[in-house]
Structure formats: C-alpha cells, structure tokens
Design an enzyme around this catalytic site. Structure first.
Site, PDB file in Angstrom:
ATOM      1  CB  SER A   1      -0.890   0.005   1.251  1.00  0.00           C
ATOM      2  OG  SER A   1      -1.517   1.264   1.399  1.00  0.00           O
TER       3      SER A   1
ATOM      4  CE1 TYR B   1      -4.042  -2.422   4.858  1.00  0.00           C
ATOM      5  CE2 TYR B   1      -3.356  -0.146   4.520  1.00  0.00           C
ATOM      6  CZ  TYR B   1      -3.782  -1.366   4.011  1.00  0.00           C
ATOM      7  OH  TYR B   1      -3.927  -1.524   2.652  1.00  0.00           O
TER       8      TYR B   1
HETATM    9  N1  LIG Z   1      -8.647  -0.785  -1.508  1.00  0.00           N
HETATM   10  C1  LIG Z   1      -7.607   0.040  -1.432  1.00  0.00           C
HETATM   11  O1  LIG Z   1      -7.711   1.280  -1.544  1.00  0.00           O
HETATM   12  C2  LIG Z   1      -6.219  -0.531  -1.200  1.00  0.00           C
HETATM   13  C3  LIG Z   1      -5.116   0.356  -1.229  1.00  0.00           C
HETATM   14  C4  LIG Z   1      -3.834  -0.154  -1.061  1.00  0.00           C
HETATM   15  C5  LIG Z   1      -3.661  -1.512  -0.850  1.00  0.00           C
HETATM   16  N2  LIG Z   1      -4.759  -2.344  -0.809  1.00  0.00           N
HETATM   17  C6  LIG Z   1      -4.520  -3.774  -0.584  1.00  0.00           C
HETATM   18  O2  LIG Z   1      -5.171  -4.543  -1.587  1.00  0.00           O
HETATM   19  C7  LIG Z   1      -5.507  -5.831  -1.056  1.00  0.00           C
HETATM   20  C8  LIG Z   1      -6.964  -6.144  -1.305  1.00  0.00           C
HETATM   21  O3  LIG Z   1      -7.745  -5.125  -0.693  1.00  0.00           O
HETATM   22  P1  LIG Z   1      -9.294  -4.906  -1.031  1.00  0.00           P
HETATM   23  O4  LIG Z   1      -9.512  -3.443  -1.038  1.00  0.00           O
HETATM   24  O5  LIG Z   1      -9.696  -5.708  -2.217  1.00  0.00           O
HETATM   25  O6  LIG Z   1      -9.954  -5.510   0.311  1.00  0.00           O
HETATM   26  P2  LIG Z   1     -11.456  -6.066   0.588  1.00  0.00           P
HETATM   27  O7  LIG Z   1     -12.385  -5.610  -0.470  1.00  0.00           O
HETATM   28  O8  LIG Z   1     -11.739  -5.724   1.999  1.00  0.00           O
HETATM   29  O9  LIG Z   1     -11.289  -7.667   0.439  1.00  0.00           O
HETATM   30  C9  LIG Z   1     -10.499  -8.348   1.397  1.00  0.00           C
HETATM   31  C10 LIG Z   1     -10.328  -9.787   0.994  1.00  0.00           C
HETATM   32  O10 LIG Z   1      -9.473 -10.417   1.967  1.00  0.00           O
HETATM   33  C11 LIG Z   1     -10.167 -11.490   2.599  1.00  0.00           C
HETATM   34  N3  LIG Z   1      -9.903 -11.494   4.034  1.00  0.00           N
HETATM   35  C12 LIG Z   1     -10.103 -10.470   4.900  1.00  0.00           C
HETATM   36  N4  LIG Z   1      -9.791 -10.854   6.149  1.00  0.00           N
HETATM   37  C13 LIG Z   1      -9.405 -12.146   6.069  1.00  0.00           C
HETATM   38  C14 LIG Z   1      -8.997 -13.105   7.031  1.00  0.00           C
HETATM   39  N5  LIG Z   1      -8.955 -12.829   8.337  1.00  0.00           N
HETATM   40  N6  LIG Z   1      -8.680 -14.343   6.609  1.00  0.00           N
HETATM   41  C15 LIG Z   1      -8.752 -14.653   5.296  1.00  0.00           C
HETATM   42  N7  LIG Z   1      -9.141 -13.789   4.325  1.00  0.00           N
HETATM   43  C16 LIG Z   1      -9.463 -12.546   4.713  1.00  0.00           C
HETATM   44  C17 LIG Z   1     -11.640 -11.231   2.351  1.00  0.00           C
HETATM   45  O11 LIG Z   1     -12.346 -12.484   2.362  1.00  0.00           O
HETATM   46  P3  LIG Z   1     -13.948 -12.546   2.749  1.00  0.00           P
HETATM   47  O12 LIG Z   1     -14.698 -11.967   1.578  1.00  0.00           O
HETATM   48  O13 LIG Z   1     -14.206 -13.987   2.938  1.00  0.00           O
HETATM   49  O14 LIG Z   1     -14.104 -11.702   3.984  1.00  0.00           O
HETATM   50  C18 LIG Z   1     -11.619 -10.578   0.972  1.00  0.00           C
HETATM   51  O15 LIG Z   1     -11.553 -11.537  -0.048  1.00  0.00           O
HETATM   52  C19 LIG Z   1      -5.111  -5.767   0.427  1.00  0.00           C
HETATM   53  O16 LIG Z   1      -3.821  -6.314   0.594  1.00  0.00           O
HETATM   54  C20 LIG Z   1      -5.070  -4.288   0.723  1.00  0.00           C
HETATM   55  O17 LIG Z   1      -4.233  -3.960   1.810  1.00  0.00           O
HETATM   56  C21 LIG Z   1      -6.017  -1.890  -0.985  1.00  0.00           C
END
Ligand SMILES: NC(=O)c1ccc[n+]([C@@H]2O[C@H](COP(=O)([O-])OP(=O)(O)OC[C@H]3O[C@@H](n4cnc5c(N)ncnc54)[C@H](OP(=O)(O)O)[C@@H]3O)[C@@H](O)[C@H]2O)c1
Length: 231
Positions: free
Chosen positions: A143, A154
C-alpha cells in the site's frame, strides 16, 4: 495477450474487491485458480466471473488470523492442485481509524498476523516447490499509505511486507522465482471505502504485471498498478 495456460495461481482474498478482479483477469489469460476467502461460500461471485473462461478452479475457505488457520488453507491447496506456480498474497485487513496510542496490542498482533505473518507462512509452504520446478511468481500486495498514524498497524504491516518482499527476492535469486510487490492505488472496495479515487477495474492490467514478467525477469521490485491504468 500473454497466456498462463496450465499454470495454477492462488489468489488470497479473491472473494471480493481487488482479489476478485485479479482472479478474473488471470482466468481471462487461461490461468487455473485456487480461489480463497474466509469462507468458501463467499466465492460464488468470483466463480461466476471465471466460469466463462473455462479454466480449472479449486475453492479454499479459511481464516488467515492464526498460524493454524493458515495451515488449513495450505492443506486446502494441497488437497486440490497440490502446488501453485503463482502465489498472489492479496488478502489483508485495515484498521478502524483510532488514535495511535489507543490501538490495543491485540489489534497490532491481529493486523500483522493477517497482513504479514500469513504471507510469510504461505511463501514458506509454496516457494520451495517453485524453486524445484524452476518457475514461480510471488506477488505481495502492499500500500502507498503514508502519514496516517490513525491506521498505524495497517501501515506498519505493509512496510514490513515491502521489506520481506525484498529479502525473499534475494533468497530466490537466479532460480526464476520472481518476488515482487505491488500497490493497487486507492480503490473503492470494502477496504478502500466509497471515497477512494479509483474504480476496482483500474487495477488491471497493473496488478498482472508482476505475474506476466518474462522468465528470470525483474525481482524484488515495486510496481504501482495505477501507472498502467488504461493500457
Ligand atoms: N482498496 C484500497 O484502496 C487498497 C489500497 C492499497 C492496498 N490495498 C490492498 O489490496 C488488497 C486487497 O484489498 P481490497 O480493497 O480488495 O480488500 P477487501 O475488499 O476488503 O477484500 C479483502 C479480501 O481479503 C479477505 N480477508 C479479509 N480478512 C481475512 C482473514 N482474516 N482471513 C482470510 N481472508 C481474509 C476477504 O475475504 P472474505 O470476503 O471472505 O471476507 C476478501 O476476499 C489488500 O492487501 C489491501 O491492503 C487496498
């Protein structure tokens, strides 16, 4: 379009958000998929996304919030294809915004377990097999978060992901197991929230760049998915 036919990829957290988008883009390139969410029931939408591409897939549900949970996820992969060529460490949690000194030790530990320690355990489980087979792509999602003490666990966990990625890339130097990290940008997902700058579709093709690298290509590098937006 570069194809990934006969390769198997594990995308952690592919039930929604960025992971779901990565899984669909990999399927479009012919890649077989191990889909993962906390519960296999959460994977129905992603299965619907990838079905038109006719790839093989295997579903693994499991919490990454403990070493035992991660071990069960590893066992789930072993019960399917048994190995992966591409390990996409995408799953993570963010924190609820909190004054920095009020985060509990339990929240610090939970954040590091899910965002870093599970990644370390998955790399240890699948990296050595990649080395033996002479092919591997490990992609760790980081991130660009900065200057937000209200999300310190985080942010610090992602800084640790960056350092671990660089060290792991050296461990695998010269054996065609490429280890890179990628920042998707600020994306409107459950984690990113509704005010984020970009739609989730914008992460493609950037999130695929570290997967599609040529053999013995760049390793230990940082990529920003938004640099490739619209290409
Ligand atoms: N969105 C942003 O702006 C952003 C920015 C920078 C980096 N990122 C990074 O991008 C990646 C994906 O983020 P996202 O925005 O797509 O997140 P998201 O929409 O919240 O999705 C999170 C995913 O991780 C799984 N997950 C969450 N907690 C878990 C646990 N305890 N055990 C196993 N699986 C778990 C969830 O599964 P369930 O559906 O089963 O809960 C879901 O598939 C992450 O590494 C995040 O840090 C995101």
């Amino acid at each position: 379009m570069k194809k990934l036919t006969n390769k198997w990829a594990l995308v952690t957290g592919s039930s929604r958000g960025i992971g779901r988008t990565i899984a669909k883009a990999l399927a479009e390139r012919g890649c077989n998929l191990v889909l993962h969410g906390r519960n296999a029931d959460h994977l129905a939408a992603t299965v619907a996304d990838i079905t038109p591409f006719g790839v093989q897939y295997h579903l693994v549900g499991g919490e990454l919030d403990s070493p035992e949970g991660v071990e069960a996820v590893i066992a789930g992969v072993k019960a399917g294809p048994g190995y992966v060529d591409i390990l996409y460490n995408n799953a993570a949690i963010n924190n609820v915004s909190t004054p920095v000194f009020e985060f509990t030790q339990a929240e610090w530990a939970r954040t590091f377990q899910i965002n870093l320690f599970s990644m370390v355990q998955l790399c240890a489980a699948f990296g050595p097999g990649m080395r033996e087979r002479g092919f591997g792509r490990i992609v760790n999602v980081t991130s660009g978060i900065a200057g937000q003490p209200n999300l310190a666990p985080y942010s610090a966990s992602k800084a640790a992901v960056d350092k671990y990625t660089q060290d792991l890339s050296v461990e695998f130097k010269g054996c065609n197991v490429l280890v890179n990290h990628v920042d998707p940008g600020w994306i409107r997902t459950d984690l990113g929230g509704p005010d984020a700058w970009e739609d989730v579709s914008s992460v493609i093709p950037g999130m695929l760049v570290p997967v599609l690298l040529d053999d013995n290509g760049p390793t230990g590098r940082f990529y920003a998915a938004q640099d490739f937006k619209g290409l």
